[in-house]
Scaffold this motif. Structure first.
Motif, PDB file in Angstrom:
ATOM      1  N   GLU A 279       1.055  10.886  15.841  1.00 30.88           N
ATOM      2  CA  GLU A 279       0.368  12.321  14.804  1.00 30.88           C
ATOM      3  C   GLU A 279       0.224  11.738  13.422  1.00 30.88           C
ATOM      4  N   LEU A 280       1.123  10.875  13.169  1.00 33.68           N
ATOM      5  CA  LEU A 280       0.920  10.175  11.706  1.00 33.68           C
ATOM      6  C   LEU A 280      -0.366   9.143  12.074  1.00 33.68           C
ATOM      7  N   PHE A 281      -0.363   8.416  12.910  1.00 32.60           N
ATOM      8  CA  PHE A 281      -1.479   7.439  13.310  1.00 32.60           C
ATOM      9  C   PHE A 281      -2.712   8.300  13.160  1.00 32.60           C
ATOM     10  N   GLU A 282      -2.900   9.482  13.782  1.00 36.99           N
ATOM     11  CA  GLU A 282      -4.162  10.009  14.135  1.00 36.99           C
ATOM     12  C   GLU A 282      -4.614  10.784  12.935  1.00 36.99           C
ATOM     13  N   GLN A 283      -3.804  11.466  12.165  1.00 33.99           N
ATOM     14  CA  GLN A 283      -4.074  12.419  10.920  1.00 33.99           C
ATOM     15  C   GLN A 283      -4.346  11.659   9.635  1.00 33.99           C
ATOM     16  N   LEU A 284      -3.666  10.618   9.405  1.00 43.21           N
ATOM     17  CA  LEU A 284      -3.618   9.946   8.312  1.00 43.21           C
ATOM     18  C   LEU A 284      -4.738   9.101   7.936  1.00 43.21           C
ATOM     19  N   PRO A 285      -5.549   9.107   6.662  1.00 42.06           N
ATOM     20  CA  PRO A 285      -6.685   8.345   6.593  1.00 42.06           C
ATOM     21  C   PRO A 285      -6.357   6.612   6.426  1.00 42.06           C
TER      22      PRO A 285
ATOM     23  N   LEU B 257      -1.540  -1.233  13.844  1.00 47.13           N
ATOM     24  CA  LEU B 257      -2.685  -0.474  13.006  1.00 47.13           C
ATOM     25  C   LEU B 257      -2.081   0.428  12.089  1.00 47.13           C
ATOM     26  N   ILE B 258      -0.850   1.220  12.145  1.00 54.37           N
ATOM     27  CA  ILE B 258      -0.564   2.189  11.435  1.00 54.37           C
ATOM     28  C   ILE B 258      -0.071   1.790   9.990  1.00 54.37           C
ATOM     29  N   ARG B 259       0.164   0.481   9.780  1.00 52.71           N
ATOM     30  CA  ARG B 259       0.304   0.017   8.510  1.00 52.71           C
ATOM     31  C   ARG B 259      -0.973  -0.061   7.523  1.00 52.71           C
ATOM     32  N   SER B 260      -2.088   0.108   7.997  1.00 54.92           N
ATOM     33  CA  SER B 260      -3.439   0.383   7.400  1.00 54.92           C
ATOM     34  C   SER B 260      -3.359   1.987   6.784  1.00 54.92           C
ATOM     35  N   LYS B 261      -2.562   2.806   7.412  1.00 52.64           N
ATOM     36  CA  LYS B 261      -2.466   4.142   7.152  1.00 52.64           C
ATOM     37  C   LYS B 261      -1.501   4.321   6.072  1.00 52.64           C
ATOM     38  N   GLY B 262      -0.667   3.270   5.598  1.00 54.64           N
ATOM     39  CA  GLY B 262       0.364   3.358   4.500  1.00 54.64           C
ATOM     40  C   GLY B 262       1.786   3.777   4.977  1.00 54.64           C
ATOM     41  N   VAL B 263       2.027   3.528   6.247  1.00 56.95           N
ATOM     42  CA  VAL B 263       3.139   3.903   6.882  1.00 56.95           C
ATOM     43  C   VAL B 263       3.972   2.721   7.281  1.00 56.95           C
ATOM     44  N   GLY B 264       5.331   2.737   7.119  1.00 56.33           N
ATOM     45  CA  GLY B 264       5.955   1.681   7.578  1.00 56.33           C
ATOM     46  C   GLY B 264       7.037   2.104   8.628  1.00 56.33           C
ATOM     47  N   VAL B 265       7.289   1.286   9.644  1.00 55.74           N
ATOM     48  CA  VAL B 265       8.012   1.697  10.895  1.00 55.74           C
ATOM     49  C   VAL B 265       9.332   0.725  10.851  1.00 55.74           C
ATOM     50  N   TYR B 266      10.333   1.262  10.846  1.00 53.69           N
ATOM     51  CA  TYR B 266      11.655   0.263  10.899  1.00 53.69           C
ATOM     52  C   TYR B 266      12.420   0.583  12.160  1.00 53.69           C
ATOM     53  N   PHE B 267      12.531   0.012  13.210  1.00 53.39           N
ATOM     54  CA  PHE B 267      13.303  -0.051  14.414  1.00 53.39           C
ATOM     55  C   PHE B 267      14.796  -0.460  14.336  1.00 53.39           C
TER      56      PHE B 267
ATOM     57  N   LYS C 124       3.340   5.071   2.052  1.00 51.11           N
ATOM     58  CA  LYS C 124       3.190   6.817   1.819  1.00 51.11           C
ATOM     59  C   LYS C 124       4.218   7.357   2.528  1.00 51.11           C
ATOM     60  N   LEU C 125       4.804   6.573   3.360  1.00 51.36           N
ATOM     61  CA  LEU C 125       6.095   7.082   4.369  1.00 51.36           C
ATOM     62  C   LEU C 125       6.799   5.919   5.073  1.00 51.36           C
ATOM     63  N   VAL C 126       7.825   6.088   5.034  1.00 41.07           N
ATOM     64  CA  VAL C 126       8.773   5.057   5.947  1.00 41.07           C
ATOM     65  C   VAL C 126       9.396   5.689   7.019  1.00 41.07           C
ATOM     66  N   PHE C 127       9.419   5.280   8.084  1.00 51.70           N
ATOM     67  CA  PHE C 127       9.793   5.917   9.191  1.00 51.70           C
ATOM     68  C   PHE C 127      11.097   5.104  10.098  1.00 51.70           C
ATOM     69  N   PHE C 128      12.119   5.570  10.134  1.00 53.11           N
ATOM     70  CA  PHE C 128      13.109   4.913  10.642  1.00 53.11           C
ATOM     71  C   PHE C 128      13.520   5.704  12.133  1.00 53.11           C
ATOM     72  N   PHE C 129      13.149   4.497  13.178  1.00 48.54           N
ATOM     73  CA  PHE C 129      13.402   4.917  14.577  1.00 48.54           C
ATOM     74  C   PHE C 129      14.737   4.143  14.909  1.00 48.54           C
ATOM     75  N   ASP C 130      15.822   4.919  14.973  1.00 46.04           N
ATOM     76  CA  ASP C 130      17.129   4.725  15.505  1.00 46.04           C
ATOM     77  C   ASP C 130      17.196   4.788  16.970  1.00 46.04           C
ATOM     78  N   GLU C 131      18.060   4.101  17.486  1.00 44.10           N
ATOM     79  CA  GLU C 131      18.293   3.868  19.080  1.00 44.10           C
ATOM     80  C   GLU C 131      16.962   3.613  19.575  1.00 44.10           C
ATOM     81  N   ALA C 132      16.181   2.462  19.125  1.00 44.49           N
ATOM     82  CA  ALA C 132      14.723   2.360  19.502  1.00 44.49           C
ATOM     83  C   ALA C 132      14.748   1.788  20.831  1.00 44.49           C
ATOM     84  N   HIS C 133      15.724   1.412  21.470  1.00 40.97           N
ATOM     85  CA  HIS C 133      15.635   0.605  23.040  1.00 40.97           C
ATOM     86  C   HIS C 133      15.279   2.343  23.834  1.00 40.97           C
ATOM     87  N   LEU C 134      15.611   3.282  23.494  1.00 40.70           N
ATOM     88  CA  LEU C 134      15.135   4.403  24.163  1.00 40.70           C
ATOM     89  C   LEU C 134      13.595   4.731  24.535  1.00 40.70           C
TER      90      LEU C 134
END
Length: 519
Positions: free
Chosen positions: A251-257, A295-305, A266-276
């Motif tokens: 949803e973040l990927f689709e909606q953010l410019p 590709l989501i980095r170009s939307k300003g979102v950082g993802v941390y597993f 613009k947002l940092v997303f932590f994905f705990d227990e990422a193996h699931l």
């Protein structure tokens, strides 16, 4: 002198100290990251240190709280001697702090309810959630296709059940247009939905649906708000947990410019227990995750597993994670030894020590770190003492959680589920039945019910009239005051439910915006 030695507090987050400060540059924080280590080695504390750093610099954070420990970020630190001593060792002051926190919970018990509509989730993620095979997933795609063509809103589980029942009842007619549909496949899907419902998964599907923008706010002091997702009970259904977070990421990927590279995310997303997320995932889903992360980095979102073992993350995804924090791993078995070697090989080697040996020798609160610097090149791995959190470590009290929920600004917005007219009610009308199953008296308009609808699809008649679904004309299903409360969610649900062709219907959700079209 390395760039990391020159940064100020406004440029970076202090992770810890080796022979020098180890910083995470904010301008490169959208290049994602990985926090790994065995149980009890300090991953959660590192996650909290990073979350505090982002929030302090005005970056909103979303994190799943598996054990309840992260909730303490809403309360001030209590100056525990080990943390005060660690701060002194690193040459930084220990100043108790707390952060504006919004609590969320799929079950609505420990936070504001989080919901998505069936249509937003899409057939690909639903098939993953229900553990369907290819044939059953194909039937699910047919259900979404028919819903799109017939302008039937798929909002909750009863909507999906209704359209599946319709497909089973009219399988012989539908097969010639959409492909083979068997009662056995429909029955299997219905049973899977029942299992999901028994696990309270039905509480996740419905309205008002979560607005992504509500996760990306700052407080009155300009600090990023920390969004904590209570996941201790959600982990009883790991597949629902992983599917929910993957849905949120898509949803973040689709909606953010597109915004390119910013001074900070613009947002940092932590994905705990990422193996699931990756366990048993089909190849198409793994490909989608890789593309979203890339590709989501170009939307300003950082993802941390966050996970125990770097081998939990597929190589194609691992290659996208530029900032690394590696806590201790134990090498008791051949698989453990392989994991240690794999973790060591992902770092830019430091000639001062052997990375593979260091990983097994790290103490609690110590980690190997390598972050991006300059033009995005990784620093040499360093053995680092992790900085202490300034907020409380461990769960906050029930009273503190309730106070945070009262002050969040979302009280009343999501708390009550709304059941407006959608596919279930529409299909019941076409059968000349009320929602409770009782018969409707014949109307003067000559509405022929469901058979007229079937005839209209295959060229033999006119479809039965359908209730309007646009904003402001919902057939009196809701009073105006309630309509106003959900109009944004309703419009978004309708947009994802109506007027798509089969290609985008199959690929909506994670794949939709990349391979089949935009919302």
């Amino acid at each position: 002198m390395a760039d990391a030695d020159l940064v100020t507090d406004k440029d970076a987050i202090l992770i810890g100290k080796s022979w020098k400060p180890e910083n995470l540059l904010l301008k490169l924080a959208n290049r994602h990251g990985l926090v790994t280590g065995a149980t009890g080695t300090g991953k959660t504390v590192t996650l909290q240190v990073m979350a505090e750093g982002f929030a302090r610099n005005g970056v909103p954070v979303f994190a799943a709280d598996i054990k309840g420990d992260l909730s303490g970020i809403a309360a001030p630190g209590d100056s525990k001697p080990p943390f005060v001593a660690r701060a002194k060792e690193l040459g930084i002051p220990y100043v108790p702090d707390q952060f504006t926190t919004v609590f969320w919970d799929v079950f609505g018990e420990q936070g504001h309810p989080v919901r998505a509509t069936i249509s937003e989730m899409g057939p690909l993620l639903l098939a993953r959630l229900l553990d369907l095979n290819d044939t059953q997933e194909g039937v699910l795609n047919i259900a979404f296709r028919i819903a799109d063509e017939q302008k039937l809103l798929l909002l909750d589980l009863k909507d999906l059940r209704a359209i599946l029942s319709f497909i089973a009842e009219n399988a012989s007619d539908l097969t010639t247009k959409y492909g083979n549909v068997t009662a056995q496949s429909v029955g299997t899907i219905q049973r899977s939905l029942l299992v999901l419902e028994n696990q309270k998964g039905d509480m996740f599907f419905g309205e008002p649906a979560l607005e992504i923008s509500d996760l990306m706010k700052t407080d009155r002091d300009g600090r990023g708000i920390v969004n904590i997702m209570a996941a201790d009970k959600l982990m009883a259904n790991p597949r629902l947990y992983a599917t929910f977070l993957l849905w949120l990421l898509s949803e973040l990927f689709e909606q953010l410019p597109e915004v390119g590279d910013l001074d900070k995310p613009k947002l940092v997303f932590f994905f705990d227990e990422a193996h699931l997320l990756f366990n048993g995932a089909p190849k198409a889903l793994l490909t989608a995750v890789e593309q979203v992360v890339r590709l989501i980095r170009s939307k300003g979102v950082g993802v941390y597993f966050v996970t125990q073992n770097p081998l939990d993350i597929p190589d194609t995804v691992l290659a996208q994670l530029g900032n690394r924090v590696q806590h201790a791993l134990r090498a008791f078995t051949p698989r453990d030894q392989k994991a240690v070697r794999a973790a060591a090989e992902t770092f830019r080697q430091n000639p001062k020590f052997k990375t593979e040996e260091a990983i097994t020798q790290l103490a609690v609160g110590e980690a190997l770190t390598s972050t991006l610097e300059g033009k995005g090149t990784p620093t040499m791995v360093e053995r680092t003492h992790i900085a202490p959190p300034m907020a409380q470590v461990g769960p906050c009290s029930v009273q503190e959680r309730q106070q945070a929920m009262s002050n969040s600004g979302f009280k009343g917005k999501y708390d009550t589920m709304v059941d407006r007219e959608s596919a279930y009610e529409d299909l019941m009308k076409r059968k000349n039945l009320n929602p409770d199953g009782s018969a409707v008296e014949a109307s003067a308009t000559g509405d022929g019910g469901i058979m007229d609808t079937i005839g209209g699809w295959f060229g033999g008649g006119t479809p039965a009239p359908r209730p309007k679904t646009g904003p402001g004309s919902r057939g009196g299903a809701l009073p105006q005051s309630m309509t106003e409360k959900i109009i944004t969610s309703a419009a978004r649900s309708a947009a994802t439910s109506i007027g798509r062709q089969v290609g985008t219907a199959i690929l909506r959700g994670v794949l939709g915006s990349m391979m089949g079209g935009k919302r």
